[in-house]
Design a protein around this motif. Structure first.
Motif, PDB file in Angstrom:
ATOM      1  N   LYS A  22     -16.798 -25.408 -42.433  1.00 53.21           N
ATOM      2  CA  LYS A  22     -15.480 -24.786 -42.439  1.00 53.21           C
ATOM      3  C   LYS A  22     -14.772 -25.404 -43.629  1.00 53.21           C
ATOM      4  O   LYS A  22     -14.382 -26.587 -43.588  1.00 53.21           O
ATOM      5  N   SER A  23     -14.663 -24.639 -44.684  1.00 54.37           N
ATOM      6  CA  SER A  23     -14.207 -25.184 -45.963  1.00 54.37           C
ATOM      7  C   SER A  23     -12.891 -25.937 -45.824  1.00 54.37           C
ATOM      8  O   SER A  23     -11.934 -25.448 -45.234  1.00 54.37           O
ATOM      9  N   GLY A  24     -12.903 -27.141 -46.346  1.00 55.94           N
ATOM     10  CA  GLY A  24     -11.699 -27.952 -46.338  1.00 55.94           C
ATOM     11  C   GLY A  24     -11.587 -28.907 -45.181  1.00 55.94           C
ATOM     12  O   GLY A  24     -10.750 -29.810 -45.201  1.00 55.94           O
ATOM     13  N   SER A  25     -12.443 -28.723 -44.145  1.00 56.26           N
ATOM     14  CA  SER A  25     -12.236 -29.575 -42.972  1.00 56.26           C
ATOM     15  C   SER A  25     -13.498 -30.119 -42.324  1.00 56.26           C
ATOM     16  O   SER A  25     -13.498 -31.268 -41.867  1.00 56.26           O
ATOM     17  N   ALA A  26     -14.579 -29.337 -42.224  1.00 53.58           N
ATOM     18  CA  ALA A  26     -15.718 -29.804 -41.433  1.00 53.58           C
ATOM     19  C   ALA A  26     -17.041 -29.228 -41.929  1.00 53.58           C
ATOM     20  O   ALA A  26     -17.095 -28.121 -42.468  1.00 53.58           O
ATOM     21  N   GLY A  27     -18.094 -29.996 -41.702  1.00 54.67           N
ATOM     22  CA  GLY A  27     -19.447 -29.543 -41.999  1.00 54.67           C
ATOM     23  C   GLY A  27     -20.427 -30.282 -41.104  1.00 54.67           C
ATOM     24  O   GLY A  27     -20.195 -31.433 -40.721  1.00 54.67           O
ATOM     25  N   VAL A  28     -21.519 -29.621 -40.723  1.00 53.67           N
ATOM     26  CA  VAL A  28     -22.511 -30.256 -39.855  1.00 53.67           C
ATOM     27  C   VAL A  28     -23.855 -29.557 -40.033  1.00 53.67           C
ATOM     28  O   VAL A  28     -23.916 -28.364 -40.366  1.00 53.67           O
ATOM     29  N   GLU A  29     -24.938 -30.306 -39.817  1.00 51.34           N
ATOM     30  CA  GLU A  29     -26.291 -29.757 -39.866  1.00 51.34           C
ATOM     31  C   GLU A  29     -26.968 -30.010 -38.525  1.00 51.34           C
ATOM     32  O   GLU A  29     -27.325 -31.148 -38.206  1.00 51.34           O
ATOM     33  N   PRO A  30     -27.117 -28.988 -37.679  1.00 52.12           N
ATOM     34  CA  PRO A  30     -27.775 -29.174 -36.383  1.00 52.12           C
ATOM     35  C   PRO A  30     -29.273 -29.387 -36.555  1.00 52.12           C
ATOM     36  O   PRO A  30     -29.835 -29.128 -37.620  1.00 52.12           O
ATOM     37  N   LYS A  73     -16.762 -28.834 -32.984  1.00 57.47           N
ATOM     38  CA  LYS A  73     -15.512 -28.272 -32.450  1.00 57.47           C
ATOM     39  C   LYS A  73     -14.737 -27.552 -33.542  1.00 57.47           C
ATOM     40  O   LYS A  73     -14.238 -26.447 -33.333  1.00 57.47           O
ATOM     41  N   ALA A  74     -14.622 -28.187 -34.707  1.00 58.76           N
ATOM     42  CA  ALA A  74     -13.871 -27.586 -35.811  1.00 58.76           C
ATOM     43  C   ALA A  74     -14.513 -26.294 -36.285  1.00 58.76           C
ATOM     44  O   ALA A  74     -13.819 -25.331 -36.644  1.00 58.76           O
ATOM     45  N   ILE A  75     -15.828 -26.255 -36.271  1.00 55.87           N
ATOM     46  CA  ILE A  75     -16.560 -25.072 -36.734  1.00 55.87           C
ATOM     47  C   ILE A  75     -16.570 -23.980 -35.670  1.00 55.87           C
ATOM     48  O   ILE A  75     -16.649 -22.794 -35.969  1.00 55.87           O
ATOM     49  N   GLY A  76     -16.456 -24.390 -34.403  1.00 57.17           N
ATOM     50  CA  GLY A  76     -16.320 -23.413 -33.327  1.00 57.17           C
ATOM     51  C   GLY A  76     -17.627 -22.929 -32.728  1.00 57.17           C
ATOM     52  O   GLY A  76     -17.706 -21.792 -32.251  1.00 57.17           O
ATOM     53  N   VAL A  77     -18.649 -23.784 -32.711  1.00 57.40           N
ATOM     54  CA  VAL A  77     -19.923 -23.401 -32.080  1.00 57.40           C
ATOM     55  C   VAL A  77     -19.700 -23.338 -30.573  1.00 57.40           C
ATOM     56  O   VAL A  77     -19.326 -24.337 -29.953  1.00 57.40           O
TER      57      VAL A  77
END
Length: 213
Positions: A91-99, A144-148
């Motif tokens: 989520k540009s500017g706030s969050a990133g994750v690699e499941p 949470k930030a990305i909304g999965v």
């Protein structure tokens, strides 16, 4: 005076992690570019905290087997799916994750043909993410930030389901994707069966069971 160390020179032992903060989103983007895609580490970023984790190799098989079980369930129900693996979700500017791995089911059509990183400002998040033995708050906050909407966390012989409700995760005994199955009990049992007789043999047995149900 600070010392600049190239990120590529940092070698993490299996099961270890490095947490760096505070970092901006642009710092995160720069680090991802420097690290590249050909690596064995995974990352998470949220609220200025950047985490690099090196998973234990023994945790590689369980999430792969869990992914195969998800595919078998979806196929038995005649539902289309795409496995996006450890694609970087951001989520540009706030969050990133690699499941460890993630699946699109309900929003499949909206991401068909997508390659590379998924920006959830442009595309929906995956319907399901699967993690092996990850309890880091950075990873959870990023999801949470990305909304999965649904996250499965596999630990030793157990599976916990977390459902996103009102911007926070609530542990649940039931999966939204598979409400008719006791997923926390079923998946660990099938993973153990796969470790005993092999994944392909377990899947043949399981598909036969699904066909007879």
């Amino acid at each position: 005076m600070g010392v600049a160390i190239p990120l590529q020179s940092i070698h993490l032992q299996e099961g270890s992690r490095v947490v760096i903060h505070p970092l901006t989103w642009q710092d995160c983007e720069n680090i991802l570019e420097e690290l590249g895609e050909d690596r064995h580490t995974r990352i998470a970023y949220c609220n200025g905290t950047f985490e690099i984790m090196s998973p234990l190799s023994k945790h590689e098989r369980p999430h792969r087997i869990a992914g195969d079980i998800v595919k078998a369930l979806l196929d038995a129900q005649g539902r289309d799916w795409e496995d996006f693996g450890s694609t970087t979700l951001k989520k540009s500017g706030s969050a990133g994750v690699e499941p460890d791995t993630c699946f699109y089911v309900n929003h499949l059509e909206q991401v068909r043909g997508c390659e590379g990183r998924i920006d959830v400002d442009l595309f929906p998040p995956p319907d399901l993410a699967i993690e092996s033995d990850v309890t880091s708050q950075t990873f959870i906050d990023a999801y949470k930030a990305i909304g999965v909407p649904e996250v499965w966390i596999l630990n030793e012989r157990s599976l916990r389901i977390f459902i996103l409700q009102e911007q926070d995760y609530v542990e649940s005994s039931r999966s939204q994707l598979f409400p008719d199955f006791d997923i926390p009990k079923l998946v660990p049992q099938l993973i153990q069966r796969a470790l005993e007789i092999g994944t392909s043999a377990m899947l043949r047995e399981f598909r036969q069971t699904l066909g007879n149900s």
